[in-house]
Motif scaffolding. Structure first.
Motif, PDB file in Angstrom:
ATOM      1  N   GLY A   8       0.815  -1.216   0.000  1.00 35.73           N
ATOM      2  CA  GLY A   8       0.000   0.000   0.000  1.00 35.73           C
ATOM      3  C   GLY A   8       0.843   1.257   0.000  1.00 35.73           C
ATOM      4  N   THR A   9       1.923   1.267   0.767  1.00 35.66           N
ATOM      5  CA  THR A   9       2.800   2.434   0.807  1.00 35.66           C
ATOM      6  C   THR A   9       3.470   2.653  -0.546  1.00 35.66           C
ATOM      7  OG1 THR A   9       3.238   2.071   3.155  1.00 35.66           O
ATOM      8  CG2 THR A   9       4.791   3.468   1.959  1.00 35.66           C
ATOM      9  N   ALA A  10       3.945   1.567  -1.152  1.00 36.59           N
ATOM     10  CA  ALA A  10       4.580   1.678  -2.475  1.00 36.59           C
ATOM     11  C   ALA A  10       3.574   2.192  -3.501  1.00 36.59           C
ATOM     12  CB  ALA A  10       5.122   0.316  -2.901  1.00 36.59           C
ATOM     13  N   LEU A  11       2.340   1.710  -3.423  1.00 32.66           N
ATOM     14  CA  LEU A  11       1.316   2.141  -4.367  1.00 32.66           C
ATOM     15  C   LEU A  11       1.021   3.629  -4.211  1.00 32.66           C
ATOM     16  CD1 LEU A  11      -0.507   0.982  -6.573  1.00 32.66           C
ATOM     17  CD2 LEU A  11      -2.245   0.556  -4.831  1.00 32.66           C
ATOM     18  N   ARG A  12       0.956   4.104  -2.971  1.00 31.80           N
ATOM     19  CA  ARG A  12       0.707   5.533  -2.740  1.00 31.80           C
ATOM     20  C   ARG A  12       1.860   6.378  -3.262  1.00 31.80           C
ATOM     21  NH1 ARG A  12      -1.478   3.422   2.011  1.00 31.80           N
ATOM     22  NH2 ARG A  12       0.473   3.729   3.166  1.00 31.80           N
ATOM     23  N   GLN A  13       3.076   5.931  -3.082  1.00 37.03           N
ATOM     24  CA  GLN A  13       4.219   6.693  -3.570  1.00 37.03           C
ATOM     25  C   GLN A  13       4.271   6.700  -5.100  1.00 37.03           C
ATOM     26  OE1 GLN A  13       7.958   6.520  -1.675  1.00 37.03           O
ATOM     27  NE2 GLN A  13       7.153   5.932   0.326  1.00 37.03           N
ATOM     28  N   VAL A  31      -6.333   3.206 -17.682  1.00 34.77           N
ATOM     29  CA  VAL A  31      -6.363   1.754 -17.524  1.00 34.77           C
ATOM     30  C   VAL A  31      -4.952   1.200 -17.374  1.00 34.77           C
ATOM     31  CG1 VAL A  31      -7.064  -0.448 -18.544  1.00 34.77           C
ATOM     32  CG2 VAL A  31      -8.506   1.571 -18.845  1.00 34.77           C
ATOM     33  N   ASN A  32      -4.088   1.421 -18.385  1.00 34.73           N
ATOM     34  CA  ASN A  32      -2.795   0.746 -18.373  1.00 34.73           C
ATOM     35  C   ASN A  32      -1.844   1.282 -17.304  1.00 34.73           C
ATOM     36  OD1 ASN A  32      -1.321  -1.390 -19.837  1.00 34.73           O
ATOM     37  ND2 ASN A  32       0.183   0.238 -20.134  1.00 34.73           N
ATOM     38  N   ARG A  33      -1.764   2.589 -17.162  1.00 36.98           N
ATOM     39  CA  ARG A  33      -0.864   3.120 -16.135  1.00 36.98           C
ATOM     40  C   ARG A  33      -1.298   2.728 -14.722  1.00 36.98           C
ATOM     41  NH1 ARG A  33       1.281   9.160 -17.883  1.00 36.98           N
ATOM     42  NH2 ARG A  33       2.590   8.475 -19.631  1.00 36.98           N
ATOM     43  N   PRO A  34      -2.594   2.836 -14.388  1.00 37.70           N
ATOM     44  CA  PRO A  34      -3.004   2.351 -13.064  1.00 37.70           C
ATOM     45  C   PRO A  34      -2.730   0.860 -12.865  1.00 37.70           C
ATOM     46  CG  PRO A  34      -4.662   3.835 -13.932  1.00 37.70           C
ATOM     47  CD  PRO A  34      -3.690   3.585 -15.039  1.00 37.70           C
ATOM     48  N   ALA A  35      -2.977   0.040 -13.907  1.00 36.39           N
ATOM     49  CA  ALA A  35      -2.669  -1.385 -13.796  1.00 36.39           C
ATOM     50  C   ALA A  35      -1.165  -1.592 -13.620  1.00 36.39           C
ATOM     51  CB  ALA A  35      -3.153  -2.124 -15.038  1.00 36.39           C
ATOM     52  N   GLY A  36      -0.365  -0.816 -14.348  1.00 36.87           N
ATOM     53  CA  GLY A  36       1.082  -0.892 -14.207  1.00 36.87           C
ATOM     54  C   GLY A  36       1.543  -0.483 -12.822  1.00 36.87           C
ATOM     55  N   ARG A  37       0.823   0.477 -12.225  1.00 39.12           N
ATOM     56  CA  ARG A  37       1.143   0.934 -10.876  1.00 39.12           C
ATOM     57  C   ARG A  37       0.987  -0.216  -9.875  1.00 39.12           C
ATOM     58  NH1 ARG A  37      -1.431   5.877 -11.508  1.00 39.12           N
ATOM     59  NH2 ARG A  37      -3.298   5.181 -10.438  1.00 39.12           N
ATOM     60  N   VAL A  38      -0.100  -0.954 -10.003  1.00 40.19           N
ATOM     61  CA  VAL A  38      -0.334  -2.097  -9.110  1.00 40.19           C
ATOM     62  C   VAL A  38       0.757  -3.149  -9.318  1.00 40.19           C
ATOM     63  CG1 VAL A  38      -1.918  -3.986  -8.569  1.00 40.19           C
ATOM     64  CG2 VAL A  38      -2.819  -1.693  -9.013  1.00 40.19           C
ATOM     65  N   CYS A  39       1.089  -3.429 -10.589  1.00 44.71           N
ATOM     66  CA  CYS A  39       2.142  -4.404 -10.887  1.00 44.71           C
ATOM     67  C   CYS A  39       3.490  -3.942 -10.346  1.00 44.71           C
ATOM     68  CB  CYS A  39       2.240  -4.637 -12.394  1.00 44.71           C
ATOM     69  SG  CYS A  39       0.807  -5.446 -13.136  1.00 44.71           S
ATOM     70  N   ALA A  40       3.780  -2.646 -10.467  1.00 44.96           N
ATOM     71  CA  ALA A  40       5.054  -2.116  -9.983  1.00 44.96           C
ATOM     72  C   ALA A  40       5.151  -2.223  -8.468  1.00 44.96           C
ATOM     73  CB  ALA A  40       5.215  -0.660 -10.420  1.00 44.96           C
ATOM     74  N   SER A  93       4.414  -0.937 -18.625  1.00 46.58           N
ATOM     75  CA  SER A  93       4.283   0.321 -17.892  1.00 46.58           C
ATOM     76  C   SER A  93       4.912   0.208 -16.508  1.00 46.58           C
ATOM     77  CB  SER A  93       2.805   0.701 -17.770  1.00 46.58           C
ATOM     78  OG  SER A  93       2.622   1.835 -16.947  1.00 46.58           O
ATOM     79  N   ALA A  94       4.834  -0.980 -15.913  1.00 45.33           N
ATOM     80  CA  ALA A  94       5.303  -1.167 -14.542  1.00 45.33           C
ATOM     81  C   ALA A  94       6.817  -1.034 -14.411  1.00 45.33           C
ATOM     82  CB  ALA A  94       4.861  -2.536 -14.024  1.00 45.33           C
ATOM     83  N   ASP A  95       7.572  -1.448 -15.446  1.00 47.37           N
ATOM     84  CA  ASP A  95       9.035  -1.426 -15.280  1.00 47.37           C
ATOM     85  C   ASP A  95       9.563  -0.011 -15.073  1.00 47.37           C
ATOM     86  OD1 ASP A  95       8.762  -0.534 -17.904  1.00 47.37           O
ATOM     87  OD2 ASP A  95       9.833  -2.217 -18.807  1.00 47.37           O
ATOM     88  N   GLY A  96       9.037   0.947 -15.845  1.00 50.21           N
ATOM     89  CA  GLY A  96       9.468   2.326 -15.671  1.00 50.21           C
ATOM     90  C   GLY A  96       9.006   2.913 -14.344  1.00 50.21           C
ATOM     91  N   GLN A  97       7.782   2.574 -13.944  1.00 50.06           N
ATOM     92  CA  GLN A  97       7.281   3.068 -12.663  1.00 50.06           C
ATOM     93  C   GLN A  97       8.086   2.492 -11.503  1.00 50.06           C
ATOM     94  OE1 GLN A  97       3.006   3.639 -12.180  1.00 50.06           O
ATOM     95  NE2 GLN A  97       2.664   2.696 -14.177  1.00 50.06           N
ATOM     96  N   LEU A  98       8.446   1.219 -11.621  1.00 52.22           N
ATOM     97  CA  LEU A  98       9.273   0.597 -10.591  1.00 52.22           C
ATOM     98  C   LEU A  98      10.644   1.259 -10.523  1.00 52.22           C
ATOM     99  CD1 LEU A  98       9.780  -1.625  -8.503  1.00 52.22           C
ATOM    100  CD2 LEU A  98      10.416  -3.149 -10.393  1.00 52.22           C
ATOM    101  N   ALA A  99      11.217   1.592 -11.685  1.00 51.09           N
ATOM    102  CA  ALA A  99      12.519   2.264 -11.711  1.00 51.09           C
ATOM    103  C   ALA A  99      12.447   3.612 -10.997  1.00 51.09           C
ATOM    104  CB  ALA A  99      12.982   2.448 -13.154  1.00 51.09           C
ATOM    105  N   ARG A 100      11.363   4.368 -11.229  1.00 50.33           N
ATOM    106  CA  ARG A 100      11.219   5.659 -10.544  1.00 50.33           C
ATOM    107  C   ARG A 100      11.033   5.470  -9.045  1.00 50.33           C
ATOM    108  NH1 ARG A 100       8.504   6.511 -15.295  1.00 50.33           N
ATOM    109  NH2 ARG A 100       6.425   6.157 -14.434  1.00 50.33           N
ATOM    110  N   LEU A 101      10.313   4.436  -8.651  1.00 43.98           N
ATOM    111  CA  LEU A 101      10.112   4.163  -7.229  1.00 43.98           C
ATOM    112  C   LEU A 101      11.426   3.821  -6.546  1.00 43.98           C
ATOM    113  CD1 LEU A 101       7.979   3.774  -4.974  1.00 43.98           C
ATOM    114  CD2 LEU A 101       7.850   1.373  -5.654  1.00 43.98           C
ATOM    115  N   ARG A 102      12.321   3.158  -7.278  1.00 42.31           N
ATOM    116  CA  ARG A 102      13.614   2.767  -6.715  1.00 42.31           C
ATOM    117  C   ARG A 102      14.664   3.872  -6.821  1.00 42.31           C
ATOM    118  NH1 ARG A 102      14.806  -3.125  -7.036  1.00 42.31           N
ATOM    119  NH2 ARG A 102      16.827  -2.513  -7.892  1.00 42.31           N
TER     120      ARG A 102
END
Length: 242
Positions: A8-13, A31-40, A93-102
């Motif tokens: 949940g914290t990762a999703l909020r960030q 649709v795709n970016r929110p789904a990617g957010r959950v995957c990330a 979409s998730a790979d880039g979002q995960l990279a930004r989160l990290r």
């Protein structure tokens, strides 16, 4: 951020670390970016790297592509292909979002992402061509040219957009990105990859699929002309290097 951070914290960030929505269709935006957010967020929680998520995206996408080429078309197959391609797109979409989160991506990660995307475009239309040749009772051999034309147009849109982004002058630091246009986001739906994936829901109806595929090809071709004119005009106004 520690990998012990909860889902949940990762999703909020992630919600506060999104790229601009300018030039993005409604499907990708809502649709795709929110789904990617959950995957990330899920990938972050289990400790996956962005490159691993990119490879998972490739596995899902190419499983669907292989099924198009190797299995006789049916309504059930079409649903499976759609789910594989759509989930692969969400992971893309998730790979880039995960990279930004990290804390940021890497040139190698960006290179891998673009290579996979390009391979996916080429392979997908090649698989449709193979399916037409192996399984379809086509009205004429001219239909075999359709996937080749679609492939060329799709690659040109992908490469042209990518190269334009690289050649544009970087935005001045502190400058707010332009606000997205809902009308433009709606107009871009016909050339959104997620919408293209949905065409395979018609894979069990040979005539319906061919008609929808041809219609999207026409949309892509028209947008290619518009995009090329727009990109050339924008780059012509850029200052010369040096």
């Amino acid at each position: 951020m520690s990998t012990e951070t909860g889902f949940g914290t990762a999703l909020r960030q992630l919600r506060t670390a999104q790229k601009t929505a300018k030039g993005v269709s409604l499907y990708s935006r809502y649709v795709n970016r929110p789904a990617g957010r959950v995957c990330a967020a899920a990938a972050y929680r289990v400790g996956l790297s962005p490159n691993q998520v990119t490879l998972l995206s490739a596995v899902c996408s190419f499983a669907g592509i292989a099924a198009i080429a190797l299995v006789h078309p049916s309504w059930g197959l079409g649903v499976c292909v759609y789910l594989a391609l759509a989930f692969g797109f969400a992971l893309d979409s998730a790979d880039g979002q995960l990279a930004r989160l990290r804390g940021g991506g890497s040139p190698a990660g960006e290179w891998l992402d673009h290579v996979v995307d390009c391979a996916k475009i080429v392979a997908l239309h090649s698989a449709v061509l193979i399916s037409f040749h192996r399984f379809a009772d086509l009205p004429g051999d001219g239909w075999l040219l359709l996937p080749l034309g679609f492939q060329a147009v799709a690659v040109l849109i992908f490469f042209g957009g990518l190269l334009t982004d690289k050649l544009r002058a970087p935005r001045t630091a502190g400058t707010a990105p332009p606000a997205p246009s809902t009308a433009r986001s709606l107009a871009l739906l016909p050339v959104d990859y997620g919408v293209f994936c949905a065409v395979f829901l018609l894979f069990g109806g040979a005539g319906l699929f061919r008609a929808a595929y041809a219609l999207l090809f026409g949309c892509y071709a028209l947008f290619l002309v518009a995009f090329l004119a727009k990109w050339f005009r924008e780059l012509s106004s850029e200052p010369s290097p040096g």
